[in-house]
Structure formats: structure tokens, C-alpha cells
Enzyme design. Structure first.
Site, mmCIF file in Angstrom:
data_model
loop_
_atom_site.group_PDB
_atom_site.id
_atom_site.type_symbol
_atom_site.label_atom_id
_atom_site.label_comp_id
_atom_site.label_asym_id
_atom_site.label_seq_id
_atom_site.Cartn_x
_atom_site.Cartn_y
_atom_site.Cartn_z
ATOM 1 N N ARG A 300 0.675 13.694 -7.416
ATOM 2 C CA ARG A 300 -0.121 14.760 -6.778
ATOM 3 C C ARG A 300 0.142 16.051 -7.541
ATOM 4 N NH1 ARG A 300 1.562 12.178 -1.878
ATOM 5 N NH2 ARG A 300 -0.202 11.719 -0.536
ATOM 6 N N GLU A 435 -11.440 7.397 -0.450
ATOM 7 C CA GLU A 435 -10.855 8.021 0.733
ATOM 8 C C GLU A 435 -11.906 8.643 1.649
ATOM 9 O OE1 GLU A 435 -7.955 10.984 -0.442
ATOM 10 O OE2 GLU A 435 -9.116 11.611 -2.174
ATOM 11 N N ASN A 458 -4.705 8.139 3.857
ATOM 12 C CA ASN A 458 -4.407 9.343 4.656
ATOM 13 C C ASN A 458 -5.705 10.043 5.029
ATOM 14 O OD1 ASN A 458 -1.864 8.645 3.939
ATOM 15 N ND2 ASN A 458 -1.599 10.238 2.403
ATOM 16 N N CYS A 506 -2.646 4.273 -2.352
ATOM 17 C CA CYS A 506 -1.596 5.287 -2.495
ATOM 18 C C CYS A 506 -1.451 6.130 -1.224
ATOM 19 C CB CYS A 506 -1.845 6.161 -3.718
ATOM 20 S SG CYS A 506 -3.421 7.014 -3.633
HETATM 21 C C1 PEP Z 1 -4.711 9.986 0.740
HETATM 22 O O1 PEP Z 1 -5.595 10.694 1.209
HETATM 23 O O2 PEP Z 1 -4.381 8.878 1.205
HETATM 24 C C2 PEP Z 1 -3.935 10.440 -0.425
HETATM 25 C C3 PEP Z 1 -3.061 9.651 -1.005
HETATM 26 O O3 PEP Z 1 -4.120 11.725 -0.854
HETATM 27 P P1 PEP Z 1 -3.527 13.010 -0.110
HETATM 28 O O4 PEP Z 1 -2.524 12.544 0.906
HETATM 29 O O5 PEP Z 1 -2.885 13.863 -1.147
HETATM 30 O O6 PEP Z 1 -4.735 13.623 0.499
HETATM 31 MG MG MG Z 2 -6.374 12.308 0.097
#
Ligand code: PEP
Ligand code: MG
Length: 594
Positions: A300, A435, A458, A506
Site C-alpha cells: 500500500r 473491490e 475490505n 489481499c
Molecule cells: C481492500 O479493499 O480489500 C484492500 C486490500 O485495499 P484497502 O484496504 O487499502 O482499501
Molecule cells: Mg481497497
């Protein structure tokens, strides 16, 4: 005092006992006291001393951060220094003390109030951002005037458990594990970037506790159990003895897991998956190596942009990416392009406040508009790819047209640096994060354009279920085992494989004990998780057989409720890895979930 138990969301594992340190609670109003005429000079001198002391504090923090972070996070404190050196502000306070003959604290606080009011009326996002600098500096000056001590998260002198209404990801990034042994907040969610940062720093944490900051005072003894999601205030002797036993047992279990470190993530019947790490900054590398991560599945890159008022240039980014790629070579490193916005901001970027920041001007949407910033990062990534183990990944892709625009810029940047004769990996793998639900629907089209998918659960969960990932009130609805989520994931993996591309995950779900057997059975190729939990994930995978995971996955795809899915996953794990299930079961689930 009687023991009191608070239940929240387990955000970062581990159990610690410590003393509370209440952070960032609004300052109480200071009352006015008249100053005799003969003491006016001394009062002004007291104010000036407080400014000098604050300036020293800021310079010390800046120095300390520069030594520790090795990156330009220190600029934030340059902005703070400008506040203590602001001549207009100082002159106004001095004039106020002389004319009103009132105590420096009161006059200073009144002047600051006027300043903040004026700032609030300005439309400009950057100016508004400066408000937090002013407030922070004002708090420091007041503490120096009143003589009360206020430690700073970056420079605490004693070991503490930080208690706060909320913490931003950048507050958390400043914590030292040696001093902040744990933290607990009123607000937050398991997949907020503050929680993710805590796991990356290996600081036990519980979030979404409701009103813990109102119930705790600095110095109170407490237990933070980041594994079960409980905070125990004024723990009894029996509780302390139990905590000690749990700590010893945890240590023993961790030692057992250590033995798996150099083994691949492989099922009992020899089916291998990739188990990579999510990192936030190059400082996380030792943790990746010590926990046996096979490369990085998500880097990230936003943390470059936090805690500073300028932007990282190409060279600075290149150095960091290169360090990560070189250290982990030949394992691969997936660098995700900038995902600012949502809950992560940089004050130089003028991202205006929005009602729905997670659905707003974020990630790739921001990069497509600020192509200057985007291309600088792409150049740095390309330059760091010489050893051929770097992959690039774009966040928040919502559809085909958007992806094509991104890929056009990617090709343009490659051509530019090719023309300049800069060496880079010509066939670098390009992937996207899945996502947003629309990307799942369009996965068939997107898969033709890229080399891999990485599922960002996420966000995918929050957008699919319409549940804000940082809102503790509705955390009970945020459930990776919701059948809609499982079916979407199945769709992504099946579509990816039909197009012969690999599919990873991820999001935090990839490290969720109950989800892992299902994901394995659905055919996920790569699990990328927080380095601290790699050993547990490996242990679980190595306790399973592929046919039973596949059977479980097929079974749960027909289920209608999360409860049924949870029960089926538990049944499998209770047979194969009961110790991991025990830790999972100790977790308090947000009320009403199911
Ligand atoms: C997600 O959205 O699952 C992700 C890995 O990205 P972030 O948590 O940085 O939004
Ligand atoms: Mg994300």
C-alpha cells in the site's frame, strides 16, 4: 475499583496489560483569571517560555522521526513550527494579555478559537487541513503553560495503552511498539486502515468499544485483548492470572508456528498456494521475512503521502520500491498504485471533505485526474522493476472504460521511459484489484486486459453490503461470510481462471480463519495477509486436504445464511486445526451478527 469489561472488535491480535494513556480528548476550556498590572510582563514571559518549550518539543519530534522513519514524514512538523512562529498570532496574544490583564492560557485559547473560526469559513481544502496543525500546536502550548504533561504518540516516555475516541491511520503510523503496548478506541472497524496499520506494527488493538474513552483516565490499569476483542478496566487478580496463562500459551503456540516458517503454504495432500504479505512501508520488510512471507501481495503505497505536507518525488519512491524488490528477490512484489482518499489523506493534495469519502474522489479516480502524480509513481515503479520481480496493481477499478484509460497511461509511461533508455522489465505483470461489485459483474471483460486479479474484500464487502467499513454501529453487518460475498468471490475466481489468469486476495478476509478453507476450496491462487498472521494461515492451510476444502466451498455456495456458512467452516476447522478455532471462538462478535 471494580473490574469492568468492554467488548469491541478485535483489530490486532495479542494480549497485553498496561496503563492507560488518554489521547486527544478535547481540551477542557480554560477559565479567565485577572493578572495584576505589575505581573503583566511576567505573564507575557510565561507565554513566551511556553512557545519556546513547544518549539523545542516539535524540533525533537521532527528529529526523532527523521532518524526512525528515514523518510520525509518530518515535513508535517515544519507546518507545526510555522504555527508557533506565527508573528500575528503571538502579537495578538501579547496584546490581549496587556489590554485585558487576563492569564495567558485564557487569552491564548480565545485567540486560537478566533483563528479556527476564521479557518473554518475558508473553502480551500488545504487551509482547512491546516486546522489540525493549529489545534495540535495549541494543545501543546496550553500543556506547556499549565505545566500538565501531554505525551506524544511518537515520543512517549513510558509504556502505555493508548485510549482514544478514534485514531487516524497517520496517528497510528507514528506509534512505537516499545512504548505503545496496545490501543483501544471508541470508533473504528476491523478493516479500517488504523486497524490494518496496528497489525502491521504488531500492536494489539481493540476498536469499536463505544465509549471507553469516557470511562478511562490516564494511569488506569487495563488489559487489551486484541485476539478476543475485549478491554478489561481495573482487572482483578484472577483476570491478571488468566491473562498471564494466556500469554504463556500464546507464546508456546507461536513457537510451534515458527517451525512452519520456511515451509511452503501447502495442504496435507500437497496442493500449494502462494502466501504473501501485505505491507504499508519498507519498514515492514523484516516482519515479512521473519514470518515467512513469500513476497508481497499488496504494497500500500499511500503511507508515503501521509504525515507530510508535500508529495514524494520519483526518486524517493523509486528508492523505496527498489529496496523492497531487492530485499525480497526472487519473490514477487505487487506494488499497488496510490489509493489516497477514503480514510487516508495528504494535506498537500487538497482532497476536499466529502460526505462519502469511501465512495468519492479516491484511488484511481484521483490518479486519473492528477496524472502528474500518477505518472511520477508509475515511472518509479517501472524503474524499480529491473530485477523482474515487480508487478503493478491498480485499485478501485470500476469498469472496462476506466481500465482502458489506466492502461493507456501505463503504456504511455512505459514508452516515455523506454525512449529515455531507462532499463525496466518490459513484460511486467499488470493486475487490478477487484473491490467494486461492478468489476465483478464485468470480470469477463476485465480479465482479457490484465495478468491477474486481486480481490480487495475490505472494500468489496463494504460496497456489496452497503456497510461502511469504519462505522462501528453497523459493524455487525460487515461479514465476509455473507453468502452474497462468497458467491461474488466464486464468480471472480471462476472468471479469472476461465481466462487463464491467476486470482489472489489481499483484503483482510484472506487471513480470516473461517474463510480460509472456503477460499482454498474456491480455487484462490494467492493469499496476501498481514505479516503477523502468516504463520496461522500457513498452519491452517497445511492442516487441510484439498478435496475437503473443495467440498466445503461447493456446499456453502448453496447456503442462504452466513450462520450456516460459519457453522460449516467451523466443523471442518474443529477437526483439522482446533487450536486455531479456539482463538477464533474467543472473539466477541459484534452484537446482532449472523
Ligand atoms: C481492500 O479493499 O480489500 C484492500 C486490500 O485495499 P484497502 O484496504 O487499502 O482499501
Ligand atoms: Mg481497497
Amino acid at each position: 475499583m471494580k473490574e469492568k469489561v468492554f467488548s469491541g472488535i478485535a483489530a490486532s491480535p495479542g494480549i497485553v496489560v498496561g496503563q492507560a494513556y488518554l489521547f486527544d480528548v478535547e481540551e477542557a476550556a480554560v477559565s479567565p483569571h485577572p493578572i495584576p498590572e505589575k505581573s503583566v510582563g511576567a505573564e507575557i514571559a510565561r507565554f513566551e517560555d511556553a512557545l519556546i518549550a513547544t518549539r523545542k518539543e516539535l524540533i525533537n519530534i521532527r528529529q526523532e522521526l527523521a532518524d526512525r522513519a528515514g523518510r520525509k514524514v518530518t515535513d508535517l512538523f515544519d507546518a507545526h513550527l510555522l504555527v508557533v512562529e506565527d508573528r500575528t498570532l503571538i502579537a495578538e496574544v501579547v496584546k490581549g494579555i496587556e489590554e485585558k490583564r487576563l492569564n495567558a492560557e485564557y487569552v491564548f485559547q480565545s485567540v486560537i478559537k478566533e483563528y479556527t473560526k476564521a479557518f473554518l469559513q475558508v473553502e480551500d481544502g488545504y487551509i482547512k487541513e491546516r486546522l489540525s496543525d493549529i489545534r495540535d500546536v495549541a494543545r501543546r502550548v496550553l500543556h506547556n503553560l499549565t505545566g500538565s504533561k501531554r505525551a506524544d504518540l511518537a515520543s512517549l516516555e513510558e509504556e502505555v495503552v493508548v485510549i482514544a475516541p478514534d485514531l487516524s491511520p497517520s496517528d497510528t503510523a507514528l506509534m512505537h511498539r516499545e512504548k505503545v503496548v496496545g490501543f483501544a478506541t471508541d470508533a473504528g472497524g476491523k478493516t479500517s486502515h488504523t486497524a490494518i496499520m496496528a497489525r502491521s506494527l504488531e500492536i494489539p488493538a481493540v476498536v469499536a468499544l463505544g465509549n471507553i474513552s469516557a470511562a478511562v483516565s490516564t494511569g488506569d490499569p487495563l488489559v487489551v485483548d486484541g485476539t478476543s476483542g475485549q478491554v478489561i478496566l481495573f482487572p482483578s487478580r484472577a483476570t491478571l492470572a488468566r491473562v498471564k496463562r494466556e500469554q504463556t500459551e500464546l507464546l508456546r503456540f507461536e513457537t510451534q508456528l515458527e517451525e512452519l516458517k520456511d515451509r511452503p503454504a501447502e495442504t496435507r495432500d500437497g496442493f500449494r498456494v502462494t502466501l504473501a504479505a501485505n505491507i504499508e512501508m519498507p519498514e515492514d520488510l523484516p516482519s515479512v521475512v521473519s514470518h515467512g512471507g513469500e513476497g508481497v501481495g499488496l504494497y500500500r503505497t499511500e503511507y508515503f503521502y501521509l504525515n507530510r505536507v508535500d508529495l514524494p518525488d520519483e526518486e524517493e519512491q523509486y528508492q523505496a520500491y527498489r529496496k523492497v524488490a531487492k530485499t525480497l528477490h526472487p519473490a514477487s512484489v505487487i506494488i499497488r498504485t496510490l489509493d489516497l482518499g477514503g480514510d487516508k489523506f495528504n494535506s498537500a493534495l487538497e482532497i476536499p471533505p466529502e460526505f462519502n469519502p469511501f465512495m468519492g474522489w479516491r484511488a484511481i479516480r484521483f490518479c486519473l485526474e492528477r496524472q502528474d502524480i500518477f505518472k511520477t509513481q508509475l515511472r518509479a515503479i517501472l524503474r524499480a522493476s529491473r530485477e523482474k520481480n515487480v508487478k503493478v496493481m491498480f485499485p478501485m477499478i470500476s469498469g472496462y472504460g476506466e481500465l482502458k484509460r489506466v492502461l493507456r497511461i501505463w503504456e504511455e509511461t512505459k514508452n516515455e521511459i523506454r525512449r529515455q533508455g531507462v532499463p525496466f522489465h518490459q513484460d511486467m505483470e499488470v493486475g487490478i484489484m477487484i473491490e467494486i461489485p461492478s468489476a465483478v459483474v464485468m470480470a469477463d471483460e476485465l480479465a482479457r486486459e490484465v495478468d491477474f486479479f486481486s480481490i480487495g474484500t475490505n472494500d468489496l464487502i463494504q460496497y456489496t453490503l452497503a456497510v461502511d467499513r469504519v462505522n462501528e454501529k453497523i459493524a455487525y453487518l460487515y461479514d465476509p461470510l455473507n453468502p452474497a460475498v462468497i458467491r461474488l468471490i466464486d464468480q471472480v475466481i471462476t472468471t479469472g481462471h476461465r481466462h487463464n489468469i491467476w486470482v489472489g486476495m489481499c483484503g483482510e478476509m484472506a487471513g480470516d480463519i473461517l474463510s480460509i478453507p472456503i477460499l482454498l476450496g474456491l480455487g484462490l491462487d494467492e493469499f496476501s495477509v498481514s505479516p503477523v498472521i502468516i504463520p496461522e494461515v500457513k498452519k491452517l492451510i497445511s492442516s487441510l486436504r484439498l478435496p475437503e476444502a473443495r467440498e466445503l466451498a461447493q456446499e456453502v455456495l448453496s447456503y442462504r445464511s452466513a450462520d450456516d456458512i460459519r457453522a460449516a467452516a467451523k466443523k471442518v476447522i474443529s477437526r483439522t486445526a482446533p487450536r486455531l478455532l479456539k482463538a477464533e471462538q474467543s472473539r466477541v462478535r459484534p452484537a446482532g451478527s449472523g
